[in-house]
Design a protein around this motif. Structure first.
Motif, PDB file in Angstrom:
ATOM      1  N   GLN A 170       0.828  -1.206   0.000  1.00  0.00           N
ATOM      2  CA  GLN A 170       0.000   0.000   0.000  1.00  0.00           C
ATOM      3  C   GLN A 170       0.863   1.256   0.000  1.00  0.00           C
ATOM      4  O   GLN A 170       2.009   1.250   0.463  1.00  0.00           O
ATOM      5  CB  GLN A 170      -0.906   0.008   1.229  1.00  0.00           C
ATOM      6  CG  GLN A 170      -1.895  -1.143   1.256  1.00  0.00           C
ATOM      7  CD  GLN A 170      -3.105  -0.833   2.111  1.00  0.00           C
ATOM      8  OE1 GLN A 170      -3.090   0.068   2.934  1.00  0.00           O
ATOM      9  NE2 GLN A 170      -4.175  -1.582   1.902  1.00  0.00           N
ATOM     10  N   TYR A 171       0.293   2.338  -0.540  1.00  0.00           N
ATOM     11  CA  TYR A 171       0.969   3.632  -0.485  1.00  0.00           C
ATOM     12  C   TYR A 171       0.963   4.131   0.956  1.00  0.00           C
ATOM     13  O   TYR A 171      -0.017   3.960   1.686  1.00  0.00           O
ATOM     14  CB  TYR A 171       0.247   4.660  -1.363  1.00  0.00           C
ATOM     15  CG  TYR A 171       0.431   4.452  -2.838  1.00  0.00           C
ATOM     16  CD1 TYR A 171       1.584   4.891  -3.480  1.00  0.00           C
ATOM     17  CD2 TYR A 171      -0.550   3.827  -3.599  1.00  0.00           C
ATOM     18  CE1 TYR A 171       1.757   4.709  -4.844  1.00  0.00           C
ATOM     19  CE2 TYR A 171      -0.387   3.643  -4.964  1.00  0.00           C
ATOM     20  CZ  TYR A 171       0.776   4.090  -5.579  1.00  0.00           C
ATOM     21  OH  TYR A 171       0.938   3.904  -6.930  1.00  0.00           O
ATOM     22  N   ARG A 172       2.062   4.769   1.355  1.00  0.00           N
ATOM     23  CA  ARG A 172       2.116   5.377   2.687  1.00  0.00           C
ATOM     24  C   ARG A 172       1.974   6.890   2.554  1.00  0.00           C
ATOM     25  O   ARG A 172       2.196   7.454   1.489  1.00  0.00           O
ATOM     26  CB  ARG A 172       3.448   5.043   3.362  1.00  0.00           C
ATOM     27  CG  ARG A 172       3.612   3.564   3.648  1.00  0.00           C
ATOM     28  CD  ARG A 172       4.936   3.282   4.288  1.00  0.00           C
ATOM     29  NE  ARG A 172       5.139   1.844   4.497  1.00  0.00           N
ATOM     30  CZ  ARG A 172       6.259   1.316   4.954  1.00  0.00           C
ATOM     31  NH1 ARG A 172       7.296   2.089   5.233  1.00  0.00           N
ATOM     32  NH2 ARG A 172       6.360   0.005   5.117  1.00  0.00           N
ATOM     33  N   ASN A 186      -5.229   3.599  -2.251  1.00  0.00           N
ATOM     34  CA  ASN A 186      -5.157   2.302  -1.578  1.00  0.00           C
ATOM     35  C   ASN A 186      -6.456   1.508  -1.625  1.00  0.00           C
ATOM     36  O   ASN A 186      -6.517   0.385  -1.109  1.00  0.00           O
ATOM     37  CB  ASN A 186      -4.731   2.494  -0.114  1.00  0.00           C
ATOM     38  CG  ASN A 186      -3.250   2.821   0.003  1.00  0.00           C
ATOM     39  OD1 ASN A 186      -2.455   2.425  -0.853  1.00  0.00           O
ATOM     40  ND2 ASN A 186      -2.869   3.538   1.047  1.00  0.00           N
ATOM     41  N   ARG A 189      -6.125  -1.868  -2.937  1.00  0.00           N
ATOM     42  CA  ARG A 189      -5.008  -2.624  -2.372  1.00  0.00           C
ATOM     43  C   ARG A 189      -5.306  -3.193  -0.991  1.00  0.00           C
ATOM     44  O   ARG A 189      -4.390  -3.585  -0.271  1.00  0.00           O
ATOM     45  CB  ARG A 189      -3.769  -1.723  -2.283  1.00  0.00           C
ATOM     46  CG  ARG A 189      -3.325  -1.225  -3.633  1.00  0.00           C
ATOM     47  CD  ARG A 189      -2.442   0.011  -3.552  1.00  0.00           C
ATOM     48  NE  ARG A 189      -2.154   0.498  -4.885  1.00  0.00           N
ATOM     49  CZ  ARG A 189      -1.154   0.081  -5.636  1.00  0.00           C
ATOM     50  NH1 ARG A 189      -0.315  -0.807  -5.160  1.00  0.00           N
ATOM     51  NH2 ARG A 189      -0.966   0.549  -6.843  1.00  0.00           N
ATOM     52  N   GLU A 190      -6.573  -3.233  -0.620  1.00  0.00           N
ATOM     53  CA  GLU A 190      -6.916  -3.688   0.725  1.00  0.00           C
ATOM     54  C   GLU A 190      -6.977  -5.209   0.828  1.00  0.00           C
ATOM     55  O   GLU A 190      -6.967  -5.757   1.911  1.00  0.00           O
ATOM     56  CB  GLU A 190      -8.244  -3.054   1.157  1.00  0.00           C
ATOM     57  CG  GLU A 190      -8.086  -1.555   1.417  1.00  0.00           C
ATOM     58  CD  GLU A 190      -9.408  -0.831   1.538  1.00  0.00           C
ATOM     59  OE1 GLU A 190     -10.454  -1.509   1.405  1.00  0.00           O
ATOM     60  OE2 GLU A 190      -9.396   0.392   1.759  1.00  0.00           O
TER      61      GLU A 190
END
Length: 418
Positions: A170-172, A186, A189-190
């Motif tokens: 995931q993107y931070r 995100n 992307r879960e």
């Protein structure tokens, strides 16, 4: 007074941004009209085939990624299939579906790069930015399974390196991604990679519509491509063209249908064909190929969800022991080191394995003398055959049309110069 005819001999490349690599074209011109085009290759020459003959079989998979470095896993597939042919082994069914899925992910990656760079060559800027938006999403899939965004070395004789991950990275939060923007990025992307691909493939056709909105009926685009670089079906076959170059001329030849490998025989998809064999037809063929690849990925995702299983043969000649086994068993640890340093002997013989790579037929001719390294490796690169025809195709065209033609060949010099 009659107008003076001015003859030029002109270098196009090898440092030209539209040369798509280190292509040097020597153009003989009558004013702006091409009289002769002489392609000079070999400026990149990596010696991949000779390098592969000096290393164990399993250490050359990474070289294949670096040939056509936009079609990485498709190159690996041909080489790995050639080794499997000689060894008389076949990857497990789940691995075959994963290979089929990643071959089509790779085809979309290739065509996104092609549509962006070709549009840029001919004066359209926005398409490049649009195409790379989707390309980045699929590169995340490469990274998730292999750790690398381009040179994956994911296919192995006997299967693939590992199964699909249960979670996507995931993107931070960063200065560029905050709050609502981060949540949107995100949202796909879960879950697992299969969830991510479900979301991507549901969304992707609308993105292809956006590219078509910018180009397909664009007056300038059509002026630059319609009737340019016409390749007749006879000419395409005489020059050994494959892929979109051949299908754009109306010849229904695709290895995925004619000589199915992996799980293509189980897939439902269509082969797009051109009518006129010009740059515009080849553009339409590649756009439709992206839509068909999207269909194949959806079918693979559906099957992979329903059918867990091994992704590597339990054949210890080619398969490394698991990490757990290595912690408890010294023999397993030694086997791991021997496998990755010395490799394995492959029965003597010769074979040719080909795949329908995004640019055309990519083949690997492999000869083994029974040792742990190949006696001979020869790679059949589609770009080399296509580039050979450039003099015949561009003769009589204008200088600007040479740029359109080089773009439509979809050249990558890693495979041309090998």
């Amino acid at each position: 007074m009659a107008q003076e005819i001015r003859n030029y001999t002109m270098n196009f490349g090898p440092q030209h941004p539209a040369a798509h690599g280190v292509l040097r074209l020597v153009l003989e011109m009558d004013g702006e009209t091409i009289v002769r085009a002489d392609p000079h290759v070999g400026l990149l020459h990596r010696g991949t085939e000779k390098l592969a003959e000096s290393k164990p079989f399993n250490q050359s998979i990474g070289y294949m990624d670096r040939l056509d470095y936009v079609s990485m896993m498709c190159n690996e597939h041909a080489y790995v299939r050639a080794i499997e042919n000689l060894m008389g082994i076949e990857a497990p069914e789940r691995a075959q579906y994963i290979r089929t899925m990643f071959d089509e992910i790779t085809r979309i990656l290739n065509h996104l790069m092609w549509i962006g760079s070709n549009a840029l060559d001919l004066g359209a800027m926005a398409v490049f930015l649009y195409a790379f938006r989707e390309r980045e999403e699929l590169m995340d899939c490469y990274e998730a399974v292999s750790g690398a965004r381009m040179h994956a070395t994911y296919y192995r004789p006997g299967g693939v390196y590992r199964d699909l991950p249960a979670q996507m990275p995931q993107y931070r939060e960063s200065p560029w991604h905050k709050g609502k923007d981060l949540k949107r990025l995100n949202s796909w992307r879960e879950g697992s990679m299969l969830d991510f691909l479900d979301a991507f493939t549901a969304d992707f056709p609308s993105k292809v519509d956006e590219y078509e909105e910018l180009l397909t009926n664009n007056r300038i685009w059509k002026q630059r491509t319609v009737g340019i670089g016409v390749v007749s079906p006879e000419l395409a076959q005489q020059w050994g063209m494959t892929g979109a170059m051949l299908r754009g001329s109306g010849v229904a030849w695709d290895l995925r249908k004619k000589q199915p490998y992996a799980k293509y025989a189980e897939m439902d998809f269509d082969i797009p064909l051109g009518v006129n064999g010009d740059c515009y037809d080849r553009y339409l063929v590649r756009v439709e190929e992206m839509r068909q690849s999207n269909r194949i990925i959806q079918q693979c995702v559906k099957w992979l969800r329903a059918n867990p299983g091994p992704v590597m043969l339990k054949n210890f000649k080619v398969a490394p022991p698991s990490r757990v086994e290595m912690k408890d068993d010294m023999e397993a640890l030694i086997h791991h080191f021997k496998l990755f340093t010395e490799g394995y002997g492959v029965p003597a013989g010769e074979t040719y394995a080909a795949v329908e790579a995004p640019k055309g037929e990519f083949g690997c001719y492999l000869v083994s003398d029974g040792a742990n390294k190949p006696f001979r490796v020869h790679l059949r690169a589609p770009g080399f055959a296509h580039l050979s025809s450039i003099d015949t195709v561009v003769k009589g065209h204008m200088l600007a049309d040479v740029v359109a033609m080089i773009g439509t060949y979809d050249l990558v010099f890693g495979e041309v110069d090998r």
